[in-house]
Design an enzyme around this catalytic site. Structure first.
Site, PDB file in Angstrom:
ATOM      1  N   LYS A   1      -3.811   6.244   8.156  1.00  0.00           N
ATOM      2  CA  LYS A   1      -4.609   6.652   6.981  1.00  0.00           C
ATOM      3  C   LYS A   1      -5.192   8.031   7.275  1.00  0.00           C
ATOM      4  CE  LYS A   1      -8.744   4.937   4.405  1.00  0.00           C
ATOM      5  NZ  LYS A   1      -8.287   4.768   3.032  1.00  0.00           N
TER       6      LYS A   1
ATOM      7  N   ARG B   1       0.873  -1.193   0.000  1.00  0.00           N
ATOM      8  CA  ARG B   1       0.000   0.000   0.000  1.00  0.00           C
ATOM      9  C   ARG B   1       0.893   1.221   0.000  1.00  0.00           C
ATOM     10  NH1 ARG B   1      -1.818   3.268   4.183  1.00  0.00           N
ATOM     11  NH2 ARG B   1      -3.803   4.337   3.822  1.00  0.00           N
TER      12      ARG B   1
ATOM     13  N   SER C   1     -12.589  -2.750   0.702  1.00  0.00           N
ATOM     14  CA  SER C   1     -12.745  -2.065   1.996  1.00  0.00           C
ATOM     15  C   SER C   1     -14.216  -1.800   2.261  1.00  0.00           C
ATOM     16  CB  SER C   1     -12.039  -0.707   1.959  1.00  0.00           C
ATOM     17  OG  SER C   1     -10.701  -0.847   1.624  1.00  0.00           O
TER      18      SER C   1
HETATM   19  C1  LIG Z   1      -8.341   0.517   3.365  1.00  0.00           C
HETATM   20  C2  LIG Z   1      -8.093  -0.793   3.609  1.00  0.00           C
HETATM   21  C3  LIG Z   1      -9.031  -1.610   4.332  1.00  0.00           C
HETATM   22  N1  LIG Z   1      -8.757  -2.909   4.565  1.00  0.00           N
HETATM   23  C4  LIG Z   1      -7.620  -3.451   4.117  1.00  0.00           C
HETATM   24  C5  LIG Z   1      -7.382  -4.914   4.456  1.00  0.00           C
HETATM   25  F1  LIG Z   1      -7.564  -5.085   5.772  1.00  0.00           F
HETATM   26  F2  LIG Z   1      -6.147  -5.262   4.137  1.00  0.00           F
HETATM   27  F3  LIG Z   1      -8.274  -5.679   3.819  1.00  0.00           F
HETATM   28  N2  LIG Z   1      -6.702  -2.778   3.429  1.00  0.00           N
HETATM   29  C6  LIG Z   1      -6.884  -1.460   3.134  1.00  0.00           C
HETATM   30  N3  LIG Z   1      -6.010  -0.829   2.472  1.00  0.00           N
END
Ligand SMILES: C=C1C=NC(C(F)(F)F)=NC1=N
Ligand SMILES: [Mg+2]
Length: 214
Positions: A138, A38, A109
């Site tokens: 985030k 990411r 997500s």
């Molecule tokens: C915004 C996000 C929400 N969930 C996940 C994961 F938990 F990895 F599935 N990754 C992300 N980047």
């Protein structure tokens, strides 16, 4: 899928205080079950630099049979022949992504039950629910939804592969699994650890023991 979600490490160069390759090596040593590249936020790599880092991280995962997922960037995932893609509500529609990636893993997500149902309708392989707790990783994170949302979704969608994300630490991993998550996704809990391998092992033990208790 539920096994793979147990300890899902999410990381980009921005999250690391040292070489991302060394961080990933230690996390793999510590027992992560899935990895998401990411590369996002202030100072994130772009273009060729991003591609080159992704290639090296992918090699590490391939060598140890750890599924490698790319966040947001479907082109990059296809170019790298990654194992899958993870997209958010505001990214390319999950149905479109599913058409483009064939049977690679597709993660979506979600923040509530409606979004879970939409993701399942788009043939997502798993959903990432969060942020469960306030997160530092985030900038534009939504309001924390807490353990209640995990329980609510699990009560209505018994079988959906669900990983929880957002501010989860060694202290909160157990209640998150007990609430009904199949695993925890972490960024800082691993990236900011003093001893990454030991911390990863600790998280792994907590999750697997709690999952065994059913
Ligand atoms: C915004 C996000 C929400 N969930 C996940 C994961 F938990 F990895 F599935 N990754 C992300 N980047
Ligand atoms: Mg996204």
């Amino acid at each position: 899928m539920k096994q793979m979600l147990s300890l899902y490490f999410v990381m980009g160069s921005v999250d690391c205080t040292k070489d991302p390759l060394a961080v990933l090596d230690e996390a793999i040593e510590g027992g992560i079950t899935m990895f998401q590249f990411r590369e996002k936020g202030k100072g994130a790599l772009k273009g060729v630099e991003k591609y080159r880092l992704a290639e090296k991280l992918l090699e590490r995962c391939r060598a140890r049979n750890i599924p490698f997922i790319v966040n947001d960037d479907v082109e990059l995932a296809i170019a790298l022949q990654a194992d899958g893609v993870h997209v958010g509500q505001e990214d390319e529609a999950a149905e479109r992504v599913r058409d483009r990636i064939g049977n690679k893993y597709l993660g979506v997500s979600v923040h509530n039950l409606t979004e879970v149902k939409k993701a399942l309708a788009a043939h997502a392989d798993y959903v990432g629910l969060g942020p469960i707790f306030p997160t530092v990783s985030k900038e534009d994170a939504k309001q924390a939804c807490g353990l209640t949302m995990i329980k609510h979704i699990r009560a209505h969608e018994k079988h959906v592969p669900l990983v929880a994300i957002g501010g989860i630490t060694q202290q909160t991993a157990k209640p998150v699994i007990e609430a009904g998550a199949d695993g925890i996704a972490v960024i800082s809990a691993i990236c900011r650890a003093e001893h990454i391998c030991e911390q990863t092992k600790r998280l792994y033990e907590i999750v697997m023991r709690t999952k065994q208790k059913g």
